[in-house]
Design a protein around this motif. Structure first.
Motif, mmCIF file in Angstrom:
data_model
loop_
_atom_site.group_PDB
_atom_site.id
_atom_site.type_symbol
_atom_site.label_atom_id
_atom_site.label_comp_id
_atom_site.label_asym_id
_atom_site.label_seq_id
_atom_site.Cartn_x
_atom_site.Cartn_y
_atom_site.Cartn_z
ATOM 1 N N ARG A 51 -9.350 4.059 4.675
ATOM 2 C CA ARG A 51 -9.601 4.185 3.229
ATOM 3 C C ARG A 51 -8.384 3.745 2.432
ATOM 4 O O ARG A 51 -8.507 3.031 1.419
ATOM 5 C CB ARG A 51 -9.962 5.631 2.879
ATOM 6 N N THR A 52 -7.213 4.186 2.852
ATOM 7 C CA THR A 52 -5.978 3.843 2.145
ATOM 8 C C THR A 52 -5.733 2.341 2.164
ATOM 9 O O THR A 52 -5.394 1.730 1.139
ATOM 10 C CB THR A 52 -4.777 4.564 2.790
ATOM 11 N N GLN A 53 -5.929 1.732 3.317
ATOM 12 C CA GLN A 53 -5.711 0.288 3.439
ATOM 13 C C GLN A 53 -6.663 -0.491 2.546
ATOM 14 O O GLN A 53 -6.255 -1.436 1.844
ATOM 15 C CB GLN A 53 -5.878 -0.140 4.901
ATOM 16 N N ARG A 54 -7.920 -0.104 2.550
ATOM 17 C CA ARG A 54 -8.903 -0.832 1.743
ATOM 18 C C ARG A 54 -8.652 -0.650 0.255
ATOM 19 O O ARG A 54 -8.797 -1.598 -0.527
ATOM 20 C CB ARG A 54 -10.313 -0.374 2.120
ATOM 21 N N ALA A 55 -8.254 0.555 -0.144
ATOM 22 C CA ALA A 55 -7.945 0.804 -1.550
ATOM 23 C C ALA A 55 -6.717 0.001 -1.980
ATOM 24 O O ALA A 55 -6.675 -0.566 -3.085
ATOM 25 C CB ALA A 55 -7.709 2.295 -1.775
ATOM 26 N N LEU A 56 -5.722 -0.070 -1.095
ATOM 27 C CA LEU A 56 -4.508 -0.821 -1.415
ATOM 28 C C LEU A 56 -4.808 -2.309 -1.528
ATOM 29 O O LEU A 56 -4.315 -2.983 -2.447
ATOM 30 C CB LEU A 56 -3.452 -0.577 -0.332
ATOM 31 N N GLU A 57 -5.622 -2.835 -0.619
ATOM 32 C CA GLU A 57 -5.956 -4.258 -0.694
ATOM 33 C C GLU A 57 -6.748 -4.578 -1.956
ATOM 34 O O GLU A 57 -6.457 -5.553 -2.657
ATOM 35 C CB GLU A 57 -6.747 -4.693 0.539
ATOM 36 N N LEU A 58 -7.751 -3.739 -2.251
ATOM 37 C CA LEU A 58 -8.573 -3.990 -3.437
ATOM 38 C C LEU A 58 -7.738 -3.919 -4.712
ATOM 39 O O LEU A 58 -7.830 -4.802 -5.577
ATOM 40 C CB LEU A 58 -9.715 -2.978 -3.490
ATOM 41 N N SER A 59 -6.924 -2.876 -4.843
ATOM 42 C CA SER A 59 -6.119 -2.722 -6.057
ATOM 43 C C SER A 59 -5.107 -3.860 -6.184
ATOM 44 O O SER A 59 -4.841 -4.340 -7.293
ATOM 45 C CB SER A 59 -5.407 -1.367 -6.057
ATOM 46 N N SER A 60 -4.556 -4.302 -5.066
ATOM 47 C CA SER A 60 -3.584 -5.403 -5.106
ATOM 48 C C SER A 60 -4.254 -6.704 -5.539
ATOM 49 O O SER A 60 -3.684 -7.481 -6.319
ATOM 50 C CB SER A 60 -2.943 -5.591 -3.727
ATOM 51 N N ARG A 61 -5.468 -6.938 -5.074
ATOM 52 C CA ARG A 61 -6.181 -8.156 -5.471
ATOM 53 C C ARG A 61 -6.575 -8.100 -6.951
ATOM 54 O O ARG A 61 -6.587 -9.132 -7.630
ATOM 55 C CB ARG A 61 -7.400 -8.358 -4.578
ATOM 56 N N VAL A 62 -6.884 -6.906 -7.433
ATOM 57 C CA VAL A 62 -7.185 -6.758 -8.865
ATOM 58 C C VAL A 62 -5.948 -7.066 -9.693
ATOM 59 O O VAL A 62 -6.004 -7.787 -10.698
ATOM 60 C CB VAL A 62 -7.703 -5.332 -9.163
ATOM 61 N N VAL A 63 -4.807 -6.525 -9.270
ATOM 62 C CA VAL A 63 -3.552 -6.787 -9.978
ATOM 63 C C VAL A 63 -3.240 -8.280 -9.977
ATOM 64 O O VAL A 63 -2.772 -8.841 -10.979
ATOM 65 C CB VAL A 63 -2.396 -5.991 -9.330
ATOM 66 N N LEU A 64 -3.547 -8.946 -8.881
ATOM 67 C CA LEU A 64 -3.247 -10.373 -8.773
ATOM 68 C C LEU A 64 -4.126 -11.238 -9.670
ATOM 69 O O LEU A 64 -3.851 -12.429 -9.861
ATOM 70 C CB LEU A 64 -3.379 -10.838 -7.321
ATOM 71 N N LEU A 65 -5.172 -10.670 -10.245
ATOM 72 C CA LEU A 65 -5.958 -11.413 -11.236
ATOM 73 C C LEU A 65 -5.104 -11.768 -12.441
ATOM 74 O O LEU A 65 -5.390 -12.724 -13.156
ATOM 75 C CB LEU A 65 -7.178 -10.589 -11.677
#
Length: 381
Positions: A51-65
């Motif tokens: 869960r932590t890994q997936r949340a970190l990846e998703l949030s990081s990709r959102v930030v990279l927008l």
């Protein structure tokens, strides 16, 4: 003498066959203790990490927008790098080892998991689980030992091409996931005609499909979603993948290449017993010392010795059993090779450089002293 006692300077010359089989029974008992105690706490651990890994990846990709802005680029790139490392090391590697199959959760099972790596899970499980962990550090049998492109033991015949192995190793580190994919395809055997060409073509198609999927996701879809930040997002994804490759390569190097790690000949494992197999894992691996964050980011391969003894036990248990394993090293008079990450990385690279030279030159470059546990008191002949 046992099958492993193949060199005059053998580190196990003081052990009898009975000692080794007793050691094997002690390790079997330790493994069974962990198997019997697996439960909800372990299951909760791996689910929380996923869960932590997936949340970190998703949030990081959102930030990279919004990666056109430097703070967003930096935060997103760091977050994505950490997420990719976690996915490869603590999740993918360990799930594919079958460490969590006992949960009987189809979503976290070695037969169903596919990871963020150029090598398809099916091919990697064969080359890693079946070959590497069976023939750990056996020259000519364990292809992880130098990946087929490096000389890693003085007994290997030197040829001038090995002078470039520090360069090959550096390039391999930068593109490690692709190097592993090529290695899993056993291209060397294909060129020698030792692999069926049709089988190879089928496996190659699987690798190319996997690579295409990853490249499309990281280098096309996500950059395009960033609109004006497309180039910055593309750079962030490239950076995250390179960071993940360099980290993974370093961790793997630390586990098998530092000073103090033994290699073995093919003949030394003929008629190998269970106790001798355990002993080979103990002598053919090295640990990395550090804190909880380091252990997590290495996928607990900082406990490479414990992992090689028990590759299918939950990774969160390696730190727990490490003191008992080290006690066995002490009692049986064996070297427990471990050290801080910078020292182990430097030691591994020193071996790569030293063994790129002919033996008459390499012998002048003495390897750094291995870090080890104090010798135990068992000295039976």
């Amino acid at each position: 003498m046992t099958a492993l006692q193949h060199k005059p300077e053998s580190p196990i010359a003081h052990l009898t066959a009975a000692d080794i089989e007793t050691l094997g029974r002690e390790l079997d008992a330790l493994r069974q203790q962990v198997v019997d105690s697996r439960g909800e706490r372990d299951a909760a651990y791996i689910r929380r990490i996923i869960r932590t890994q997936r949340a970190l990846e998703l949030s990081s990709r959102v930030v990279l927008l919004a990666s056109l802005f430097p703070p967003a680029w930096l935060a997103g790139t760091i977050g994505l790098s950490v997420a990719k490392i976690l996915e490869n090391m603590e999740i993918g590697h360990n799930v594919l080892h079958g460490q969590w199959d006992w949960m009987r959760d189809p979503a976290i099972h070695s037969t169903a998991w596919e990871w963020d790596n150029a090598s398809p899970a099916e091919l990697w499980k064969h080359s890693h689980n079946e070959v590497h962990h069976t023939y750990t550090n056996v020259l000519g049998k364990d292809n992880d030992l130098g990946y087929g492109i490096m000389r890693v033991d003085e007994d290997q015949r030197w040829v001038p091409l090995y002078l470039l192995q520090p360069v090959w190793n550096g390039l391999n580190a930068l593109a490690f996931e692709y190097g592993i994919a090529a290695y899993d395809l056993e291209i060397g055997k294909v060129l020698k005609g030792r692999v069926d060409r049709e089988v190879f073509r089928g496996q190659l198609r699987k690798v190319l499909r996997k690579v295409r999927k990853q490249v499309t996701r990281d280098y096309v879809v996500h950059p395009l979603l960033s609109g004006p930040s497309a180039l910055a997002t593309l750079g962030a994804n490239v950076t995250a993948n390179v960071v993940r490759n360099l980290w993974t390569h370093s961790v793997i190097m630390c586990g098998h290449f530092p000073s103090g790690v033994e290699t073995f000949t093919r003949t030394s494992i003929e008629g190998e017993t269970r106790g001798e197999w355990y002993l080979r894992q103990m002598l053919g691996a090295a640990n990395v010392s550090g804190g909880p964050l380091l252990h997590l980011m290495t996928g607990n391969l900082s406990f490479q010795i414990e992992h090689h003894l028990f590759p299918d036990l939950p990774s969160n248990r390696y730190q727990q059993i490490a003191p008992q394993v080290r006690d066995l090293f002490d009692r049986y008079g064996l070297r427990y090779t471990t050290g801080p990450l910078p020292r182990q990385v430097a030691s591994a690279w020193w071996k790569v450089v030293r063994l790129s030279l002919p033996n008459e030159l390499a012998v002048r470059l003495s390897p750094p002293a291995a870090v080890e546990a104090p010798a135990g008191n068992l000295r039976a002949a």
